[in-house]
Enzyme design. Structure first.
Site, short mmCIF file in Angstrom:
data_model
loop_
_atom_site.label_atom_id
_atom_site.label_comp_id
_atom_site.label_asym_id
_atom_site.label_seq_id
_atom_site.Cartn_x
_atom_site.Cartn_y
_atom_site.Cartn_z
N LYS A 95 0.87 -1.18 0.00
CA LYS A 95 0.00 0.00 0.00
C LYS A 95 0.90 1.23 0.00
CE LYS A 95 -4.05 1.79 2.49
NZ LYS A 95 -4.95 1.50 3.64
N ASP A 113 -13.01 1.98 11.98
CA ASP A 113 -13.53 2.15 10.62
C ASP A 113 -13.98 0.80 10.06
OD1 ASP A 113 -14.32 3.69 8.44
OD2 ASP A 113 -12.37 3.60 7.46
#
Length: 241
Positions: A44, A139
């Site tokens: 990422k 989240d």
């Protein structure tokens, strides 16, 4: 499918980037190959236009630290994280084959109650492991829960994206953006405490998980609106349908 990325073929640290496999507002995920042994992994990488953005870089590196400390089969495994000399942050993790729950709902519609219970139990297993280390995800949503192929059973859950996780209060890696007074998360899946930028703990992840279970059963979140402020208001004032 994404258009070919100019980053494909470049090297970040010990990792040569391959095809782009996911993209978000602040980072992209690439298949990558570790130079020293050819291991196939995922990386990422902070978006190029956010290079030098201290908050975005801090959140990405926090994700690497948060997950690397959590070794559980329900949580994506992180092997490395860091920053290149030009300020590009990256997190290296296991490469997963599968689809996120939001993609599955979009393709198949609502899940059966038995399937929801089976998936929900696995989500809770992963969160329990994180909470035992005083790490709170903050989240949890369908896009951050992957159902992985090639495991010992169908619908094998992996929790992703701890980018806004709250770490133990005495952890030196805890970032300023996780402090009280900032609203973090995704409006459709926020707890009332998140919507008011109040301190949160494990109960926020439990609330978020309840919203995910609702969406798996119904096909849509309980509160939705084009206006994110209105969505947060509904979490505070309305009873879910």
């Amino acid at each position: 499918m994404f258009a070919p990325s100019p980053r494909t073929g470049t090297v970040i640290g010990d990792y040569r980037l391959g095809r782009e496999i996911a993209r978000g507002g602040t980072a992209a995920v690439f298949e990558c190959y570790r130079e020293r042994d050819g291991a196939r992994l995922a990386i990422k990488v902070l978006a190029a236009d956010l290079r030098g953005n201290a908050g975005s870089l801090a959140r990405l590196l926090q994700e690497g630290r948060a997950i690397r400390s959590l070794r559980h089969e329900r949580i994506v495994r992180v092997f490395d994280h860091g920053t290149t000399p030009d300020g590009t942050g990256y997190v290296v993790m296991e490469l997963l084959d599968g689809r996120a729950i939001d993609q599955m709902i979009g393709a198949e519609g609502p899940f059966s109650p038995a399937r929801v219970a089976f998936i929900g139990r696995q989500i809770c297993e992963g969160l329990a492991a994180a909470h035992a280390r005083s790490v709170f995800h903050r989240d949890i949503k369908p896009a951050n829960i992957m159902l992985v192929d090639g495991q010992r059973h169908r619908d094998f859950v992996k929790l992703l994206d701890f980018g806004v996780a709250r770490l133990p209060i005495d952890d030196p890696a805890r970032m300023a953006q996780t402090a009280q007074g900032m609203t973090l998360g995704t409006p459709q899946y926020m707890s009332p405490e998140q919507a008011q930028a109040l301190p949160v703990d494990a109960r926020t992840d439990v609330y978020n998980t309840g919203l995910v279970l609702f969406e798996m059963l119904v096909g849509a979140p309980p509160f939705d609106d084009t206006n994110p402020v209105q969505v947060m208001r509904r979490h505070l004032l309305e009873v879910p349908p």
